[in-house]
Design an enzyme around this catalytic site. Structure first.
Site, short mmCIF file in Angstrom:
data_model
loop_
_atom_site.label_atom_id
_atom_site.label_comp_id
_atom_site.label_asym_id
_atom_site.label_seq_id
_atom_site.Cartn_x
_atom_site.Cartn_y
_atom_site.Cartn_z
N GLU A 74 -34.87 -7.39 2.75
CA GLU A 74 -33.84 -8.29 3.28
C GLU A 74 -33.67 -9.42 2.28
O GLU A 74 -34.66 -10.05 1.88
CB GLU A 74 -34.24 -8.85 4.64
CG GLU A 74 -33.17 -9.76 5.22
CD GLU A 74 -33.56 -10.39 6.55
OE1 GLU A 74 -32.75 -11.17 7.08
OE2 GLU A 74 -34.67 -10.10 7.05
N ARG A 323 -50.11 -2.18 4.95
CA ARG A 323 -49.57 -3.19 4.06
C ARG A 323 -50.67 -3.76 3.17
O ARG A 323 -51.87 -3.66 3.48
CB ARG A 323 -48.90 -4.31 4.85
CG ARG A 323 -49.87 -5.11 5.71
CD ARG A 323 -49.16 -6.22 6.46
NE ARG A 323 -48.65 -7.22 5.53
CZ ARG A 323 -47.89 -8.26 5.91
NH1 ARG A 323 -47.53 -8.39 7.18
NH2 ARG A 323 -47.49 -9.14 5.04
N LYS A 333 -42.43 -14.79 4.21
CA LYS A 333 -41.33 -15.48 3.51
C LYS A 333 -40.98 -16.79 4.21
O LYS A 333 -40.59 -17.75 3.55
CB LYS A 333 -40.11 -14.57 3.41
CG LYS A 333 -40.24 -13.53 2.31
CD LYS A 333 -38.94 -12.79 2.05
CE LYS A 333 -38.68 -11.73 3.08
NZ LYS A 333 -37.51 -10.87 2.73
#
Length: 631
Positions: A74, A323, A333
């Site tokens: 994104e 992850r 973020k």
């Protein structure tokens, strides 16, 4: 890579490996891909048709790529070290198995997405060495194709907004979706929790005709922001909360970086993502484990759209891997943006940041990051943390064979050779040489000179030596009352000197070390071994030293597993940056921005890209020669 149980898997030849090619370590994703290729699961795919006349799979040419993966960030921030793992995994698997990896921007949230982030993502993917050029298929003839960016394997969720809205209308008319006008608070309360089933919305029983009318009113801007959402009609009692009528569209009047003000409703990521995968002919949709609970909805949506004739089987399949969690690193973020906006760091590319832009400015190389990703393993089991030291080790292992060497002094202390003029001649400068890289003879030699005054590291002199100290110290009387002569050390690539004394400034701080040279001991000459010494120290000649600003970076967070505090700034390491003024050897006077060097005995450093031609050189410390954190 690692096997699903987290242990290093046995090496075996993959379907893409040629005769004599090195085998890749096995992992569960390779097993899946090889099984699909062997069974021809996706052999019937087509590429390049138009969705305007039906499923775009059914037109065009046979897909020339054996598999298709995607990296779908994104564009609401800069990429970080966790993204590097996903980039590496998706692009490398596609390359290994004769496939293609798409760079796709999941730009469904216009309030947080900016062109700056799109540009930075493109730049970082290219910096890591991954090409999105499109050599494998001609551009489609139809201008209505849902894949309009045919010059690159680069796509945007916003390219598919028309198709997504068509899919939403189909779900409504087929009775699989409805417009809900509860308040956000009511929806949260009625959703239930892990121990309590959800409650049907009072709007759930609307007819498809009523829902379609309301959806079109949403699209036409006739309802205010937040007044309604489109929800899938699945099962409010499902034990998987993600299947309790998830939201598909919401109303947001916000200018989109790509579509401008054309839309006032935007699809939710969980609705958009499966459709993007299907339209791009993705075969293996590889996500991190936090999306595992979303997979049932992914499959539900694919099946409903296949039933409606908007897509054809087989659909993409989602696979999840653990992850990358790195100690002393935060990859949120939102929290990284807080550090930037509040001025705790100097922008997204601050060398302390775990962003790829920050790591590049810190001196990390694509080769180091790829090696780190490979060593970290690819498993189905989450929760493990990889030591930050492993990241630095990958950096050292990749830079050591190739990085030019240099001498530098970071905490300068002047050393005066008091007998230099008498022994060597007044004003004499003795030429010295050293290998540019000891692993590469063809790299040649560096050249500098030895004179009467030199800069040495302040820590290489001790007025009263500790036990075992082997560097410079003056004549003194030890604890037993016995006289001890000044210590002898070799100045690397130069001569052996013996300390004779020192001078202090008005504040009582050592300002100068005094020593005498032993003239016949120059490195590389027959007399070099005539005097045995236990200490070797670095130096830079005062006469040709190049002043430089040295930025000594440490880990940004002191906490081993940061992110648990309410305020992330409470976990910052106050000693994450120290700026010193030092000296470097003359050959680095015109070192180009981004060039990495090993400062002998000190670590790896990179020329900061902000260094200007008319300003003092600035070097950022990338890593020490070994891990010393907390020691």
């Amino acid at each position: 890579m690692q096997s699903p149980n987290g242990k290093t898997g046995g090496h075996k030849e993959t379907a893409a490996a040629g005769a004599g090619a090195p085998a890749a370590p096995s992992n569960f994703l390779r097993h899946v891909i090889e099984s699909d290729l062997a069974q021809g699961t996706y052999d019937g795919r087509r590429w390049g048709g138009s969705p305007g006349d039906g499923p775009h799979h059914q037109a065009g040419m046979p897909d020339p790529a054996r598999i298709r993966t995607r990296f779908p960030p994104e564009p609401n921030g800069y990429l970080h070290i966790g993204h590097a793992k996903s980039i590496w995994l998706n692009f490398e698997l596609a390359k290994e198995y004769g496939g293609v990896c798409h760079l796709r921007f999941d730009d469904t949230n216009p309030e947080k997405e900016e062109q700056e982030y799109v540009d930075s993502i493109r730049e970082m993917v290219a910096w890591l060495g991954y090409d999105t050029e499109l050599p494998d298929a001609p551009a489609p003839e139809s201008s209505a194709c849902a894949l309009p960016r045919f010059q690159k394997h680069e796509y945007f969720a916003s390219d598919y907004f028309d198709f997504m809205y068509r899919a939403a209308e189909y779900l409504v008319t087929a009775g699989h979706a409805y417009v809900d006008e509860q308040t956000p608070e009511q929806m949260r309360a009625n959703r239930g929790d892990f121990g309590r089933p959800g409650i049907d919305s009072p709007f759930r029983s609307r007819t498809p005709e009523e829902n379609l009318t309301r959806l079109r009113e949403m699209k036409d801007g006739r309802l205010p922001d937040g007044a309604a959402v489109l929800r899938a009609k699945i099962d409010m009692a499902s034990p998987n909360i993600n299947l309790r009528d998830p939201a598909l569209y919401r109303i947001r009047r916000a200018t989109h970086h790509n579509t401008g003000d054309r839309w006032c409703i935007y699809p939710m990521y969980t609705f958009a993502h499966p459709i993007e995968d299907a339209l791009e002919q993705i075969t293996h949709s590889i996500c991190t484990l936090e999306f595992e609970d979303q997979r049932p909805f992914y499959d539900w949506l694919m099946q409903r759209l296949i039933e409606g004739g908007l897509l054809v089987a087989p659909p993409p399949h989602q696979y999840e891997f653990a992850r990358l969690n790195v100690t002393h690193v935060i990859t949120s973020k939102r929290k990284l943006r807080q550090l930037v906006e509040e001025g705790h760091v100097d922008g997204w590319d601050d060398p302390r940041m775990p962003t790829l832009a920050g790591l590049r400015r810190r001196g990390y190389t694509p080769e180091a990051l790829k090696l780190f990703c490979e060593r970290s393993g690819t498993t189905k089991t989450g929760g493990a943390w990889t030591e930050y030291a492993a990241l630095e080790a990958a950096l050292r292992d990749t830079l050591d064979p190739v990085a030019p060497r240099a001498m530098a002094v970071l905490q300068p202390l002047k050393l005066e050779i008091t007998n230099w003029d008498a022994a060597m001649g007044a004003g004499h400068l003795e030429p010295c040489t050293a290998p540019v890289n000891p692993h590469d003879e063809a790299a040649g030699l560096r050249r500098f000179s030895f004179g009467r005054e030199l800069w040495i590291e302040r820590e290489d002199f001790m007025e009263v030596p500790e036990k075992g100290y082997r560097r410079l110290y003056p004549p003194h009387t030890n604890a037993a009352g016995q006289p001890v002569e000044g210590n002898k050390v070799r100045l690397k690539y130069g001569y052996v000197v013996q300390c004779t004394g020192f001078e202090k400034d008005a504040d009582g701080r050592v300002a100068k070390v005094l020593a005498e040279v032993l003239p016949d001991t120059k490195s590389g000459t027959p007399g070099a071994d005539s005097v045995k010494v236990k200490g070797v120290i670095g130096w830079v000649g005062v006469h040709d030293a190049v002043p430089a600003q040295i930025r000594l970076y440490e880990r940004l967070f002191a906490a081993e597993q940061p992110g648990t505090a309410d305020d992330v700034t409470e976990e910052l390491n106050p000693g994450s940056l120290q700026v010193v003024s030092g000296y470097i050897e003359p050959g680095l006077r015109d070192a180009p921005a981004g060039a990495s060097y090993q400062f002998e005995r000190l670590g790896y450093f990179v020329v900061d890209p902000g260094t200007g031609a008319d300003s003092m050189a600035v070097f950022n410390r990338t890593s020490g020669l070994k891990d010393s954190w907390g020691k």
